[in-house]
Design a protein around this motif. Structure first.
Motif, short mmCIF file in Angstrom:
data_model
loop_
_atom_site.label_atom_id
_atom_site.label_comp_id
_atom_site.label_asym_id
_atom_site.label_seq_id
_atom_site.Cartn_x
_atom_site.Cartn_y
_atom_site.Cartn_z
N THR A 111 46.54 1.38 -51.16
CA THR A 111 45.90 0.21 -51.77
C THR A 111 45.19 0.54 -53.08
OG1 THR A 111 43.88 0.57 -50.48
CG2 THR A 111 45.57 -0.87 -49.51
N ASP A 112 45.15 1.82 -53.44
CA ASP A 112 44.43 2.28 -54.63
C ASP A 112 42.97 1.82 -54.58
OD1 ASP A 112 44.22 3.64 -57.09
OD2 ASP A 112 44.49 1.78 -58.21
N ALA A 113 42.39 1.89 -53.41
CA ALA A 113 41.02 1.43 -53.21
C ALA A 113 40.02 2.49 -53.66
CB ALA A 113 40.79 1.09 -51.75
N ASP A 114 38.78 2.07 -53.82
CA ASP A 114 37.69 2.99 -54.16
C ASP A 114 36.99 3.52 -52.91
OD1 ASP A 114 38.10 2.57 -56.91
OD2 ASP A 114 36.88 0.75 -56.84
N MET A 115 37.27 2.90 -51.77
CA MET A 115 36.65 3.31 -50.51
C MET A 115 37.56 2.89 -49.36
SD MET A 115 33.11 1.83 -48.79
CE MET A 115 31.96 2.73 -49.84
N ALA A 116 37.63 3.76 -48.36
CA ALA A 116 38.32 3.41 -47.12
C ALA A 116 37.31 3.56 -45.98
CB ALA A 116 39.53 4.31 -46.89
N VAL A 117 37.31 2.59 -45.06
CA VAL A 117 36.31 2.53 -44.00
C VAL A 117 37.02 2.27 -42.68
CG1 VAL A 117 34.15 1.46 -43.25
CG2 VAL A 117 34.78 1.43 -45.68
N CYS A 118 36.62 2.98 -41.63
CA CYS A 118 37.17 2.71 -40.30
C CYS A 118 36.04 2.33 -39.34
CB CYS A 118 37.93 3.92 -39.76
SG CYS A 118 36.91 5.35 -39.34
N GLY A 119 36.41 1.81 -38.20
CA GLY A 119 35.43 1.50 -37.18
C GLY A 119 34.95 2.76 -36.48
N PHE A 120 33.92 2.60 -35.67
CA PHE A 120 33.38 3.74 -34.93
C PHE A 120 32.90 3.28 -33.57
CE2 PHE A 120 29.80 1.82 -37.08
CZ PHE A 120 28.75 1.90 -36.16
N GLN A 121 32.77 4.21 -32.67
CA GLN A 121 32.21 3.91 -31.36
C GLN A 121 30.98 4.77 -31.12
OE1 GLN A 121 33.79 5.39 -27.71
NE2 GLN A 121 35.37 6.63 -28.71
N ARG A 122 29.93 4.13 -30.61
CA ARG A 122 28.78 4.88 -30.11
C ARG A 122 29.06 5.25 -28.66
NH1 ARG A 122 25.97 0.87 -33.19
NH2 ARG A 122 24.67 1.78 -34.83
N CYS A 123 28.83 6.48 -28.30
CA CYS A 123 29.21 6.90 -26.96
C CYS A 123 28.39 8.10 -26.52
CB CYS A 123 30.70 7.25 -26.91
SG CYS A 123 31.17 8.55 -28.09
N GLN A 124 28.37 8.32 -25.22
CA GLN A 124 27.88 9.57 -24.67
C GLN A 124 29.01 10.59 -24.78
OE1 GLN A 124 24.74 9.91 -23.82
NE2 GLN A 124 24.30 7.73 -24.13
N ARG A 125 28.66 11.84 -24.72
CA ARG A 125 29.68 12.88 -24.87
C ARG A 125 30.77 12.77 -23.80
NH1 ARG A 125 29.55 16.63 -28.51
NH2 ARG A 125 27.43 16.01 -29.00
N SER A 126 30.41 12.26 -22.65
CA SER A 126 31.37 12.14 -21.55
C SER A 126 32.23 10.89 -21.64
CB SER A 126 30.63 12.13 -20.21
OG SER A 126 29.71 11.04 -20.16
N GLU A 127 31.97 10.04 -22.64
CA GLU A 127 32.65 8.75 -22.73
C GLU A 127 33.68 8.68 -23.84
OE1 GLU A 127 28.92 5.96 -21.22
OE2 GLU A 127 29.38 6.12 -23.36
N LEU A 128 34.01 9.80 -24.45
CA LEU A 128 34.91 9.78 -25.60
C LEU A 128 36.28 9.24 -25.20
CD1 LEU A 128 33.99 13.19 -27.21
CD2 LEU A 128 33.29 10.93 -27.94
N ARG A 129 36.81 8.35 -26.04
CA ARG A 129 38.10 7.74 -25.77
C ARG A 129 39.04 8.02 -26.92
NH1 ARG A 129 34.32 3.72 -24.64
NH2 ARG A 129 34.75 2.67 -26.62
N SER A 130 40.32 8.09 -26.62
CA SER A 130 41.31 8.32 -27.67
C SER A 130 41.43 7.08 -28.53
CB SER A 130 42.67 8.66 -27.07
OG SER A 130 43.11 7.62 -26.23
N ALA A 131 41.82 7.28 -29.77
CA ALA A 131 41.93 6.16 -30.71
C ALA A 131 43.20 5.36 -30.45
CB ALA A 131 41.94 6.69 -32.14
N PRO A 132 43.19 4.06 -30.72
CA PRO A 132 44.40 3.25 -30.57
C PRO A 132 45.45 3.66 -31.60
CG PRO A 132 42.66 1.99 -31.65
CD PRO A 132 42.04 3.28 -31.19
N SER A 133 46.72 3.52 -31.23
CA SER A 133 47.79 3.93 -32.13
C SER A 133 48.02 2.91 -33.24
CB SER A 133 49.09 4.14 -31.34
OG SER A 133 49.43 2.96 -30.63
N LYS A 134 47.72 1.63 -32.98
CA LYS A 134 47.90 0.59 -33.98
C LYS A 134 46.58 0.27 -34.65
CE LYS A 134 51.85 -1.61 -31.72
NZ LYS A 134 52.40 -2.87 -31.16
N THR A 135 46.61 0.13 -35.95
CA THR A 135 45.39 -0.13 -36.70
C THR A 135 45.59 -1.34 -37.61
OG1 THR A 135 46.10 1.42 -38.43
CG2 THR A 135 44.68 2.29 -36.70
#
Length: 327
Positions: A111-135
């Motif tokens: 996109t020739d953008a000046d910034m790229a931003v993704c979502g994030f999850q707040r979690c406990q260390r034991s709650e980590l989840r894999s990222a979705p394949s579709k964005t």
């Protein structure tokens, strides 16, 4: 080392318990054209030796050892020595999804953008989840839309879920403030947004922010009494309101409401607010209290603001019960 597109800056202070896992998540990235600038900020718990060991294990890591000067100075040192086209940040006790940097770099390139931003999850260390394949990717050239998404739509002013163009950082001398003590990410991102004409947003939660009870903001939320380091929180939102006033009146009002709210919250929790800070807070709250009525969450702060505008001793009697007036 081959030419790199991305520089990933990781400041580390007494992070020996989690740093190895953090680095492993970065090194598992599906994107390979990157360097890691690992800044040991005067650690005393074995982090310094661990940084050197990690650099021996992974040739893409460059280690910098400094005296303890704080998060902002560590990040600035990393940026000064970065050689990538894009700059990203990771906190030493967090994780990234394997595809995070690939998704961000592809998005900002396409996109020739000046910034790229993704979502994030707040979690406990034991709650980590894999990222979705579709964005789902959203591109915008409207500066008001960019600020809206970052301030109000859940992406946040944090630096660790974003890529920044190094050319803009260098040309505009955008660095982390070393005099604020708190809200470094807010100051940095809002300053950058003045020069960000295009941005790409990825809804997928690719960054994993691990909840740390000892972090500044968690300590602020959880403790009834806090120290002077939190004075700067409402000031950061005042700065934000001033920067974005020419971008959007609605967003300026939103930032003013946050400053007005935080002045009251900080003043309520400070162990010993001095008279100058009380006057500063009361004056700003009196001038801007009406903006709180625009938001459903703001009404309780508006009622508090009305009392503070009339009399600080009265306000302290009601809202600093059990702490005292503070002077």
């Amino acid at each position: 080392m081959a030419e790199v597109t991305l520089s990933i800056i990781i400041p580390a202070y007494n992070a020996s318990q989690y740093l190895d896992e953090c680095i492993c998540s970065v090194m598992s990235s599906t994107y390979k054209e990157f360097e890691v600038l690992l800044v040991d900020d005067g650690s005393t718990d074995g982090t310094s030796d661990l940084c050197d060991q990690l650099a021996d294990r992974y040739p893409v890591i460059k280690v910098f050892h400094t005296e303890n000067r704080g998060l902002s100075s560590a990040r600035n040192l990393g940026m000064k020595n970065a050689s990538g086209k894009y700059i990203g940040f990771v906190d030493a006790d967090d994780y990234v999804s394997a595809n995070m940097f690939e998704v961000l770099v592809n998005a900002i390139d396409e996109t020739d953008a000046d910034m790229a931003v993704c979502g994030f999850q707040r979690c406990q260390r034991s709650e980590l989840r894999s990222a979705p394949s579709k964005t789902n990717v959203v591109f915008t050239k409207q500066r008001a839309d960019i600020v809206q998404k970052i301030l109000c739509d859940g992406y946040g002013c944090y630096v660790w879920n974003k890529l920044y163009r190094k050319s803009i950082l260098d040309q505009k001398n955008v660095v982390f403030r070393i005099d604020c003590g708190i809200a470094e990410d807010l100051y940095f991102t809002i300053e950058y947004l003045q020069y960000c004409a295009k941005a790409t947003f990825i809804e997928a939660k690719l960054y994993h922010y691990v909840m740390n009870e000892t972090s500044l903001m968690n300590s602020f939320r959880n403790n009834r009494i806090v120290g002077d380091k939190y004075w700067g929180l409402p000031r950061a939102w005042r700065y934000t309101a001033n920067v974005i006033k020419d971008i959007s009146e609605d967003l300026e009002v939103y930032a003013q409401s946050r400053a007005t709210m935080f002045y009251q919250t900080v003043l309520r929790k400070l162990e010993k607010p001095d008279s100058e800070y009380i006057e500063e807070a009361a004056a700003y709250v009196k001038q801007n209290k009406s903006v709180l009525r625009r938001y459903r969450w703001g009404w309780k702060y508006y009622l508090s603001a009305v009392v503070l505008s009339i009399s600080y001793p009265l306000w302290a009697t009601i809202f600093r019960r059990g702490i005292g007036k503070g002077y």
